[in-house]
Design an enzyme around this catalytic site. Structure first.
Site, short mmCIF file in Angstrom:
data_model
loop_
_atom_site.label_atom_id
_atom_site.label_comp_id
_atom_site.label_asym_id
_atom_site.label_seq_id
_atom_site.Cartn_x
_atom_site.Cartn_y
_atom_site.Cartn_z
N GLU A 260 -1.62 -3.60 11.69
CA GLU A 260 -0.74 -3.29 10.57
C GLU A 260 0.63 -3.84 10.83
O GLU A 260 1.41 -4.63 9.99
CB GLU A 260 -0.67 -1.85 10.40
CG GLU A 260 -0.10 -1.40 8.94
CD GLU A 260 -0.36 0.05 8.73
OE1 GLU A 260 -1.06 0.11 7.99
OE2 GLU A 260 0.43 1.02 9.22
N ASP B 116 -5.40 -10.18 -0.21
CA ASP B 116 -4.10 -10.92 0.17
C ASP B 116 -3.27 -11.20 -1.28
O ASP B 116 -3.74 -11.29 -2.45
CB ASP B 116 -4.53 -12.47 0.21
CG ASP B 116 -3.26 -13.28 0.82
OD1 ASP B 116 -2.37 -12.58 1.32
OD2 ASP B 116 -3.20 -14.21 0.45
N HIS B 117 -2.03 -10.71 -1.16
CA HIS B 117 -1.03 -10.55 -2.26
C HIS B 117 -1.54 -9.56 -3.20
O HIS B 117 -1.34 -9.72 -4.52
CB HIS B 117 -0.91 -11.91 -2.72
CG HIS B 117 0.18 -12.63 -2.09
ND1 HIS B 117 -0.51 -13.30 -0.79
CD2 HIS B 117 1.31 -13.10 -2.17
CE1 HIS B 117 0.72 -14.02 -0.30
NE2 HIS B 117 1.80 -13.59 -0.78
N HIS C 121 0.79 -1.16 -0.13
CA HIS C 121 -0.16 -0.04 0.09
C HIS C 121 0.81 1.13 0.10
O HIS C 121 2.11 1.15 0.06
CB HIS C 121 -0.95 0.01 1.09
CG HIS C 121 -0.41 0.44 2.43
ND1 HIS C 121 -1.07 1.14 3.42
CD2 HIS C 121 0.68 0.16 3.09
CE1 HIS C 121 -0.47 1.45 4.51
NE2 HIS C 121 0.77 0.81 4.27
N CYS D 225 5.69 6.36 4.56
CA CYS D 225 4.58 5.58 4.28
C CYS D 225 3.95 6.22 2.79
O CYS D 225 3.25 5.55 2.05
CB CYS D 225 3.39 5.74 5.08
SG CYS D 225 3.88 4.68 6.72
N HIS E 236 4.84 0.35 -0.31
CA HIS E 236 5.60 -0.74 0.75
C HIS E 236 4.63 -1.72 1.28
O HIS E 236 3.59 -1.70 0.60
CB HIS E 236 6.24 0.00 1.98
CG HIS E 236 5.26 0.78 2.92
ND1 HIS E 236 4.66 1.86 2.41
CD2 HIS E 236 4.65 0.42 3.92
CE1 HIS E 236 3.83 2.25 3.45
NE2 HIS E 236 3.86 1.19 4.44
N HIS F 275 2.90 -4.96 4.25
CA HIS F 275 2.68 -5.40 5.57
C HIS F 275 2.03 -6.94 5.52
O HIS F 275 1.18 -7.18 4.59
CB HIS F 275 1.76 -4.60 6.42
CG HIS F 275 2.28 -3.14 6.55
ND1 HIS F 275 3.25 -2.67 7.54
CD2 HIS F 275 1.78 -1.91 6.14
CE1 HIS F 275 3.47 -1.50 7.45
NE2 HIS F 275 2.69 -1.03 6.61
#
Lengths: 136, 136, 136, 136, 136, 136
Positions: free
Chosen positions: C125, C80-81, C15, C34, C40, C42
């Site tokens: 997060e 996801d991914h 994100h 950020c 980047h 998480h």
């Protein structure tokens, strides 16, 4: 091929890092906030590992209840809710770094564990800082 | 017998697994959802271990504050909140798998840690997936 | 008195925090690292909580297998991914902060969970940064 | 409905539970091994929670970098690697139980957090013992 | 130098420690509450480690998706939500101690993993009790 | 404003989910693998929370040593290393779901904790599945 059996235990203690052969300035420079003369403390966690062969009758490398009792009687009773520098015989002249605490626990338990077992100690001073003895 | 000293650190990064020598179909087949062209990401945790002898004056194998500073300066500053594929020099042509990230961190830190210390890196991509280099 | 039932699930995503109404300088100043334009990522963990009465025949507030399936089908499959900014319909114009991600997950699942259940979302997060919606 | 935002921080400290109005015998009876005159210590972990509305421009309830700085400046700097009884102004006459430490942290941070935010503190003295203030 | 790749998996099972060659008294004396004739149970966690060389084309030591599938098909399908003593072929005559469970998982997986990989199993019976096979 | 004090404890037990009023087919359909007639098991963790005012003389909401003793004597002694369905009086006719186990623990402890304290139980059946009673 042998099996490693591990038991995790805990103690909560105060300590101070200090070398009496050095000046206060050098102690402060080397040990920083760990040199606080009034002590600070940690929740120490440590993992005791015995390496050996499972007994064919029990399927146990070692009885975990007996191992836990040995650790409590010989380590935790002396270290838990204590000041490592002032309340134990082990750190009167030895600096209670994580490295030295792990080596002391190893030497204590080595006397109570049959030499047919290899013995290892892993000690966590914090979640991020840990030591293991012996390394191999 | 030597002592192993370990420090755990973290970075959060985006990455994509991709082999430019392969077709899109083969990349998708081999790397699955990790091949997403828009990247995905992880909270990477890694443990740096130094194996050596405690210094008799300090009781330290290595100063953990110095170790943490070395890791931050040489690894975390370059990897944290970055896209591993696009923002780092290390993964321009090397696939940023957990295996390769651990080996890259080892190579970076090996240059900053005296050879009298054995060096090991354990990297967690998720709580369930991890790698260690070298394995022994 | 009612019972709260919780299920923890995970997704790994990239994100970027960015407000397109602002200049690059202001985005950088407010969102810091950020705001990295290359993203980047998480390992997000989230806990879905349903509050209700246990069914007298089953002893269940809700079937956890069904709850996990609902979460996987409606949240994880989409997140996801993925790159939250580019690959999902939810964050095209909404900043993917932890607060907004938790509220989006709540809105998605609210449509699939009978209103007789109170619904709460807790999202991590990182291990140290988390949000909960609604707060009470 | 509001959003709760949480940040987890840590400090390592020594302490002793003791009521100077009582005899040594009564202190020993009530506080047991926590009354050790040479102190013991803990790795304290604490979670600071702010409850409010996300800002529409940022998507943030509160800037986590700013929250972490506030906690470090006003709590951790005073408590980390300290003896809570001897080195802090807060526990000169107040017993440093987990309950009192949590309430002190709350009172300190309440002065630095706008009253539009509800504030909560959860403190872990060990992994198994924790307190939360206020409870509701 | 090789790379170790690890995958953590889980199963929940009932078991009883018992040696049929012994009297009830001796079983009770040796195995204590683990000898309960009605069984008790655990959330077992286990870590499967493969040691090998990363493939130059993928950067993978082994495909983690494939490894997880192998573990699920050959271990978890047989052990999860089962009574280890009654429902599996492995512990009909072998005591399901942590040591023996780890060795059984190793023997099962060894048949499905190419011998070019070294294989290790670490099993947690509880958070505090674990075994590793082989130990070196 | 009151303070919540929490203590985490554990027990390892076998159980089976089953409604005797239903056919085997319906039990299998509703409870799935949790209906295994030979039982399965878990490492249950539970957190007991008391909400009250700290005593001005001790700084304690409740003595944690006393709380732990109460929990051990009244809950753990009856549940640990037991088959919940067969070895306890509580689940002879009540299905041992996580919801019902948490409510049973609450009812047991409510008889031993002064009504001036609010009481809450959080129970983890696995790391991912948990319940809390009462929910508010």
């Amino acid at each position: 091929m042998k099996v490693a059996l591990s038991r995790k235990e805990h103690f909560n203690a105060a300590h101070r890092l200090h070398n009496p052969a050095w000046s206060d300035e050098k102690n402060k420079e080397v040990f920083g906030k760990c040199n606080n003369p009034h002590y600070h403390g940690h929740n120490y966690a440590f993992i005791v590992t015995l390496i050996g062969d499972p007994d064919p009758d029990t399927g146990y490398v070692f009885d975990l209840k007996l191992l836990s009792d040995l650790i409590n009687e010989n380590v935790i009773k002396h270290f838990d809710h204590k000041n490592l520098n002032l309340d134990t015989v082990y750190f009167k002249t030895l600096n209670p770094t994580a490295e030295n605490i792990a080596m002391v626990i190893w030497r204590i338990l080595r006397q109570h564990i049959d030499n047919k077992y290899e013995l290892k100690i892993k000690l966590y001073e914090t979640e991020r800082n840990s030591v293991e003895y012996p390394a191999h």
